[in-house]
Design an enzyme around this catalytic site. Structure first.
Site, PDB file in Angstrom:
ATOM      1  CG  HIS A  22      -2.109  -0.985   0.950  1.00 17.97           C
ATOM      2  ND1 HIS A  22      -3.346  -0.621   0.475  1.00 17.97           N
ATOM      3  CD2 HIS A  22      -2.147  -2.328   1.107  1.00 17.97           C
ATOM      4  CE1 HIS A  22      -4.104  -1.708   0.369  1.00 17.97           C
ATOM      5  NE2 HIS A  22      -3.400  -2.761   0.746  1.00 17.97           N
ATOM      6  CD  GLU A  44      -6.207  -4.269 -12.272  1.00 20.00           C
ATOM      7  OE1 GLU A  44      -5.411  -4.768 -13.092  1.00 20.00           O
ATOM      8  OE2 GLU A  44      -6.443  -4.756 -11.168  1.00 20.00           O
ATOM      9  CG  ASP A 101      -0.361  -5.660  -8.529  1.00 16.80           C
ATOM     10  OD1 ASP A 101       0.524  -5.672  -7.654  1.00 16.80           O
ATOM     11  OD2 ASP A 101      -1.572  -5.652  -8.272  1.00 16.80           O
ATOM     12  CG  ASP A 106       0.988   0.532  -5.449  1.00 16.81           C
ATOM     13  OD1 ASP A 106       0.179   0.838  -4.542  1.00 16.81           O
ATOM     14  OD2 ASP A 106       0.726  -0.311  -6.344  1.00 16.81           O
TER      15      ASP A 106
HETATM   16  C1  GLA Z   1      -2.877  -4.556  -4.922  1.00 22.16           C
HETATM   17  C2  GLA Z   1      -2.777  -3.414  -5.921  1.00 22.16           C
HETATM   18  C3  GLA Z   1      -1.379  -2.793  -5.912  1.00 22.16           C
HETATM   19  C4  GLA Z   1      -0.925  -2.442  -4.498  1.00 22.16           C
HETATM   20  C5  GLA Z   1      -1.157  -3.618  -3.555  1.00 22.16           C
HETATM   21  C6  GLA Z   1      -0.873  -3.265  -2.128  1.00 22.16           C
HETATM   22  O1  GLA Z   1      -2.052  -5.615  -5.323  1.00 22.16           O
HETATM   23  O2  GLA Z   1      -3.077  -3.869  -7.210  1.00 22.16           O
HETATM   24  O3  GLA Z   1      -1.371  -1.650  -6.736  1.00 22.16           O
HETATM   25  O4  GLA Z   1      -1.558  -1.288  -4.041  1.00 22.16           O
HETATM   26  O5  GLA Z   1      -2.483  -4.115  -3.628  1.00 22.16           O
HETATM   27  O6  GLA Z   1       0.485  -3.026  -1.952  1.00 22.16           O
END
Ligand code: GLA
Length: 385
Positions: A36, A162, A174, A38
Site C-alpha cells: 500500500h 484496470e 503489479d 505504490d
Molecule cells: C494490490 C494493488 C497494488 C498495491 C497492492 C498493495 O495488489 O493492485 O497496486 O496497491 O495491492 O500493496
C-alpha cells in the site's frame, strides 16, 4: 496438467481453427515488501513468479478482437464500437478489452486479433492474475501491431486498463512487476517516477527459499476496503500539505502524526511512512548480500499491516504466526490484503517443515487447508515464440 503454453496453443486451435502467430507470457508476482505504498508515490520491491499466463494470438480482420480462455466455455468478441460503451465487456474479458481500450486511448492503432488464454496463476489469490492477463495480452498486441511501446511505458497503460476500464483503483506495482521484473532479482520501483533497479535476490546462494502460502481465505469486502484505505491516505496527505505520504520522512513522522486529529488516520499514515523505510532498508541489505537479515523487516511489515493498516484476516495472521514459530526468518502478507497470500523467508531445508506447520495450524483452527509453494524470482513478460 500440460504446460501452460501448450494449453494456450490448444485453446487457440480449438477456438479459431488455425495456428497462432505466436505466444506471449506474463507472470504472477509476489511483493517482497512495500505494501500500500505504490499509490502513495512510495517504494515497492516485488518479484515475478514462475507461474505464468500465456496468450496465444494471431491477427483478425478489422477492428475486432475475439478472446477465449481455458476457464470459460465460450469466446468473447468485441469491436471498436463495444469499447466505447463501458460495461459491454465484463468479467475476465474486461481486462483484455481494457488493454485494447487503453492502447487506443493512448493513440495506438491496435490490430484486430484472436487471442486464447491459459494460465497457471491462481485467480483471486492476490498473485496478480489480472496484471498477468493484461501484460500477456498487451505484449501480444504490441508485437502483432508493431506498436511503438517500450516496456517502461507499458505498466501505466496496463494500469489504466484496470483503473479506468475495469474500475479498480489499484496502483502501479503489479503491472510494473509482471512487465519489468528480471529473473533472480527483485524489482526496486520508485512509484513516483517509475525508476527501477534490479536488486539481486539470490535465494539459492544464501541457502534460503521463499515459501508462498495461499491463505485460501475468502476475500471479505476487499475492493471497498482497498478504496477506503487509498482515500484515507490521500486525505491525510492533503491535511499534511504534502503531494503524497511518500513525502513524509520517517524522521518527521511524530510531528506529522501530531498534526492529525484522529487515531485511525494516524495509524494508516504510520504504516505507509514506516513501510517505505522498510523497503529502503531491505534494499540496502540485499545490495550488501545480507539476505538472511531481511527477515525481521518482513515480520515488522506484517505487524504494521495487521495493527496499523488493518488489512489482515485471521487465516493470514495464523499463517504468519505458524511460519515464524516453525523457524521462518520472517513472514508477511503480500498484496492488497483481506485474504490472498503470505510469504515466508525460510532456510531451504526447512521449507517443508514450515509448510507442514502452517497446514496443521490451519487444521487446528478449522480453516480450509492452505496452498503452499516455494518460488524463485522469475522474469517479466516475454514473447515465447
Ligand atoms: C494490490 C494493488 C497494488 C498495491 C497492492 C498493495 O495488489 O493492485 O497496486 O496497491 O495491492 O500493496
Amino acid at each position: 496438467m500440460t504446460d501452460v503454453a501448450a494449453r494456450a496453443t490448444a485453446g487457440f486451435r480449438a477456438a479459431h481453427g488455425t495456428e497462432p502467430t505466436g505466444r506471449w507470457a506474463a507472470p504472477g508476482r509476489v511483493n517482497l515488501i512495500g505494501e500500500h505504498t505504490d499509490y502513495n508515490d512510495g517504494f515497492v520491491l516485488p518479484f515475478a513468479l514462475p507461474l505464468r499466463t500465456v496468450a496465444a494470438a494471431g491477427p483478425q480482420d478489422g477492428e475486432r478482437w475475439t478472446v477465449s480462455s481455458e476457464l470459460s466455455d465460450s469466446a468473447v468478441s468485441f469491436d471498436a464500437g463495444d469499447l466505447a460503451s463501458p460495461g459491454r465487456v465484463t468479467d475476465w474479458a474486461a481486462y483484455v478489452a481494457g488493454v485494447v481500450w487503453s492502447l487506443r486511448e493512448a493513440g495506438h492503432r491496435v490490430p484486430g486479433a484472436r487471442i486464447a488464454i491459459a494460465s497457471d496463476v491462481p485467480l483471486g489469490s492476490g498473485l496478480s492474475s489480472s496484471a498477468a492477463l493484461e501484460a500477456a495480452v498487451l505484449a501480444a498486441l504490441v508485437d502483432l501491431g508493431g506498436l511503438d511501446l517500450p516496456a517502461d511505458r507499458q505498466p501505466r497503460l496496463a494500469q489504466r486498463a484496470e483503473n479506468d476500464y475495469v474500475g479498480a483503483p489499484t496502483g502501479i506495482m503489479d503491472q510494473s512487476a509482471v512487465i519489468r521484473c528480471r529473473a533472480g532479482h527483485a524489482l526496486f520501483l520508485d512509484c513516483r517516477d517509475e525508476s527501477i533497479e534490479h536488486i539481486p535476490f539470490d535465494l539459492d546462494a544464501a541457502g534460503l527459499a521463499v515459501l508462498v502460502i495461499d491463505s485460501r481465505a475468502p476475500h471479505r469486502h476487499a475492493d471497498g476496503e482497498y478504496a477506503s484505505r487509498r482515500a484515507s491516505c490521500e486525505r491525510a496527505a492533503s491535511r499534511l500539505g504534502v503531494p503524497a505520504l511518500r513525502d513524509v520522512a520517517v524522521a518527521d513522522l511524530d510531528d506529522a502524526l501530531a498534526r492529525l486529529d484522529d487515531d485511525e488516520t494516524r495509524r494508516r499514515v504510520r504504516h505507509v511512512v514506516t513501510e517505505d523505510q522498510r523497503v529502503l532498508d531491505t534494499v540496502e541489505l540485499l545490495r550488501a548480500g545480507r539476505v538472511r537479515e531481511i527477515g525481521p523487516l518482513l515480520t515488522e511489515s506484517h505487524i504494521s499491516m495487521r495493527d496499523d493498516f488493518e488489512i489482515t484476516v485471521p487465516e493470514i495472521d495464523t499463517a504468519v504466526e505458524a511460519a515464524l514459530a516453525a523457524g521462518a526468518l520472517g513472514a508477511r502478507m503480500t498484496g492488497g490484503g483481506f485474504g490472498g497470500c503470505v510469504l515466508a523467508l525460510v532456510d531451504a531445508d526447512r521449507a517443508d517443515a514450515v509448510a507442514a506447520a502452517v497446514t496443521s495450524a490451519y487444521a487446528e483452527r478449522g480453516f480450509a487447508a492452505p496452498g503452499t509453494l516455494t518460488v524463485l524470482p522469475a522474469a517479466g513478460a516475454t514473447r515465447l515464440d
